[in-house]
Design an enzyme around this catalytic site. Structure first.
Site, mmCIF file in Angstrom:
data_model
loop_
_atom_site.group_PDB
_atom_site.id
_atom_site.type_symbol
_atom_site.label_atom_id
_atom_site.label_comp_id
_atom_site.label_asym_id
_atom_site.label_seq_id
_atom_site.Cartn_x
_atom_site.Cartn_y
_atom_site.Cartn_z
ATOM 1 N N ALA A 1 0.866 -1.194 0.000
ATOM 2 C CA ALA A 1 0.000 0.000 0.000
ATOM 3 C C ALA A 1 0.900 1.241 0.000
ATOM 4 O O ALA A 1 0.792 2.119 0.863
ATOM 5 C CB ALA A 1 -0.955 -0.018 1.198
ATOM 6 N N HIS B 1 6.926 5.974 1.405
ATOM 7 C CA HIS B 1 7.780 4.860 0.962
ATOM 8 C C HIS B 1 8.689 5.307 -0.190
ATOM 9 O O HIS B 1 9.852 4.916 -0.259
ATOM 10 C CB HIS B 1 6.921 3.688 0.458
ATOM 11 C CG HIS B 1 6.048 3.069 1.507
ATOM 12 N ND1 HIS B 1 4.684 3.192 1.502
ATOM 13 C CD2 HIS B 1 6.366 2.317 2.590
ATOM 14 C CE1 HIS B 1 4.177 2.538 2.529
ATOM 15 N NE2 HIS B 1 5.180 1.996 3.212
ATOM 16 N N GLN C 1 9.328 2.006 16.579
ATOM 17 C CA GLN C 1 9.816 0.904 15.732
ATOM 18 C C GLN C 1 11.283 1.136 15.344
ATOM 19 O O GLN C 1 12.110 0.222 15.415
ATOM 20 C CB GLN C 1 8.938 0.804 14.476
ATOM 21 C CG GLN C 1 9.525 -0.078 13.387
ATOM 22 C CD GLN C 1 8.570 -0.335 12.247
ATOM 23 O OE1 GLN C 1 7.620 -1.081 12.401
ATOM 24 N NE2 GLN C 1 8.806 0.258 11.089
ATOM 25 N N SER D 1 0.510 7.755 5.611
ATOM 26 C CA SER D 1 0.426 6.400 6.156
ATOM 27 C C SER D 1 -0.504 5.604 5.260
ATOM 28 O O SER D 1 -1.464 6.159 4.696
ATOM 29 C CB SER D 1 -0.169 6.468 7.570
ATOM 30 O OG SER D 1 -0.702 5.212 7.927
ATOM 31 N N ARG E 1 -2.633 3.703 6.211
ATOM 32 C CA ARG E 1 -3.954 3.707 6.853
ATOM 33 C C ARG E 1 -4.795 4.919 6.456
ATOM 34 O O ARG E 1 -6.020 4.905 6.631
ATOM 35 C CB ARG E 1 -3.801 3.694 8.373
ATOM 36 C CG ARG E 1 -3.282 2.367 8.885
ATOM 37 C CD ARG E 1 -2.918 2.465 10.343
ATOM 38 N NE ARG E 1 -2.162 1.308 10.748
ATOM 39 C CZ ARG E 1 -2.690 0.241 11.356
ATOM 40 N NH1 ARG E 1 -3.951 0.217 11.642
ATOM 41 N NH2 ARG E 1 -1.942 -0.784 11.677
HETATM 42 O O1 PAF Z 1 6.924 -0.264 9.040
HETATM 43 C C1 PAF Z 1 6.455 -1.245 8.427
HETATM 44 O O2 PAF Z 1 5.853 -1.113 7.347
HETATM 45 C C2 PAF Z 1 6.597 -2.628 9.037
HETATM 46 O O3 PAF Z 1 6.506 -2.594 10.419
HETATM 47 C C3 PAF Z 1 7.881 -3.342 8.584
HETATM 48 C C4 PAF Z 1 9.118 -2.625 9.060
HETATM 49 C C5 PAF Z 1 7.892 -3.466 7.073
HETATM 50 C C6 PAF Z 1 7.909 -4.749 9.181
HETATM 51 O O4 PAF Z 1 6.824 -5.512 8.778
#
Ligand code: PAF
Length: 282
Positions: A32, A37, A154, A186, A188
């Site tokens: 997505a 990204h 994270q 995001s 989402r």
């Molecule tokens: O940030 C994300 O999209 C996920 O947590 C990751 C790092 C790809 C791990 O599944």
């Protein structure tokens, strides 16, 4: 772009590059894909000769099966976007490929980093993230791996994982990408209506407010005010915390010279997270 589903085949392909001293950049994703990204991919392309992107909606990091089911899956659009960015390799493994039945799942030591904030609301989420990232890094063995600062907890946990497991990859943190109104991008957000996107801009406004008032009142008092502001906009706050940038411990009475304001909340039934680096004169 070459696409792989088998970790063994991808590993063999990348081995050839390593022999020729090429550098490998890795961008793990759950698909997505959005401009956030793309920014990670652009950074990876700048810093390395070959870029690998993975798309794997990792079941072990979802504590709510309904959330796992509802997670957007847009593989065809994702492939087009990756081709436009001239990504070299796409890895789309099956669950069996990442978690072979023969391999027992280990518990990774995350210290106290996974106990608060997301950890409190999504038990075992970071175990799942750490497990999948460790597995992906073992398959790809990149020189650099790129993560967004939007998922600050994270990012901290992945840095800890790399240090703790003595992995040779270098973790590169990339700034959060926001829309014109400041809403952090995001996957989402696809589930937000236009009205909700507008409502959610209160998150960025509140983080800016926090930056403005940090130093003037205690973290504890400022946290209360920030939660009030968000709740006035009918956002349902899971947490709003000022934390130490390395240990993630909560700041209550005293500021550190660097702090991170972290927030998670619901806008309708969509859970959003965001954060901002807060600098003080301390
Ligand atoms: O940030 C994300 O999209 C996920 O947590 C990751 C790092 C790809 C791990 O599944």
């Amino acid at each position: 772009m070459k696409q792989f589903a088998s970790s063994k085949e991808l590993f063999e392909e990348l081995k050839k590059l390593k022999k020729n001293a090429q550098s490998i950049g890795f961008v793990p994703t759950m698909g997505a894909l959005h401009s956030g990204h793309i920014e990670l991919i652009k950074q990876a392309k700048k810093q390395t000769t070959h870029v690998v992107v993975s798309i794997f909606v990792n079941p072990t990091q979802f504590n709510d099966p309904a959330d796992f089911q509802a997670y957007p899956r847009t593989i065809q659009e994702d492939i087009k976007l990756l081709e436009q960015q001239n990504v070299d390799y796409l890895f789309v493994p099956t669950t069996q490929e990442i978690y072979p039945q023969s391999q027992e799942q280990e518990l990774i030591d995350l210290g106290k980093l996974d106990k608060e904030m997301e950890g409190r609301f999504r038990p075992n989420h970071f175990q799942g993230v750490a497990q999948v990232v460790k597995r992906l890094l073992a398959i790809i063995q990149p020189d650099y791996a790129f993560f967004g600062q939007k998922d600050f907890q994270q990012l901290t946990i992945i840095r800890h994982l790399v240090k703790h497991e003595k992995l040779s990859v270098k973790i590169i943190a990339c700034p959060t990408v926001r829309n014109d109104q400041g809403l952090a991008l995001s996957s989402r957000n696809m589930r937000l209506s236009e009205a909700q996107k507008q409502q959610a801009t209160a998150i960025y406004q509140t983080l800016l407010y926090a930056q403005q008032y940090a130093d003037k009142i205690s973290p504890k008092e400022l946290k209360k005010r920030c939660i009030d502001r968000l709740e006035k906009e009918e956002l349902k706050v899971d947490y709003f915390e000022f934390v130490h940038p390395d240990t993630l411990s909560f700041l209550e009475e005293q500021w550190e010279s660097d702090a991170i304001a972290c927030v998670a909340l619901y806008c309708g039934n969509v859970r959003l997270i965001d954060n901002m680096h807060i600098t003080t004169t301390k």
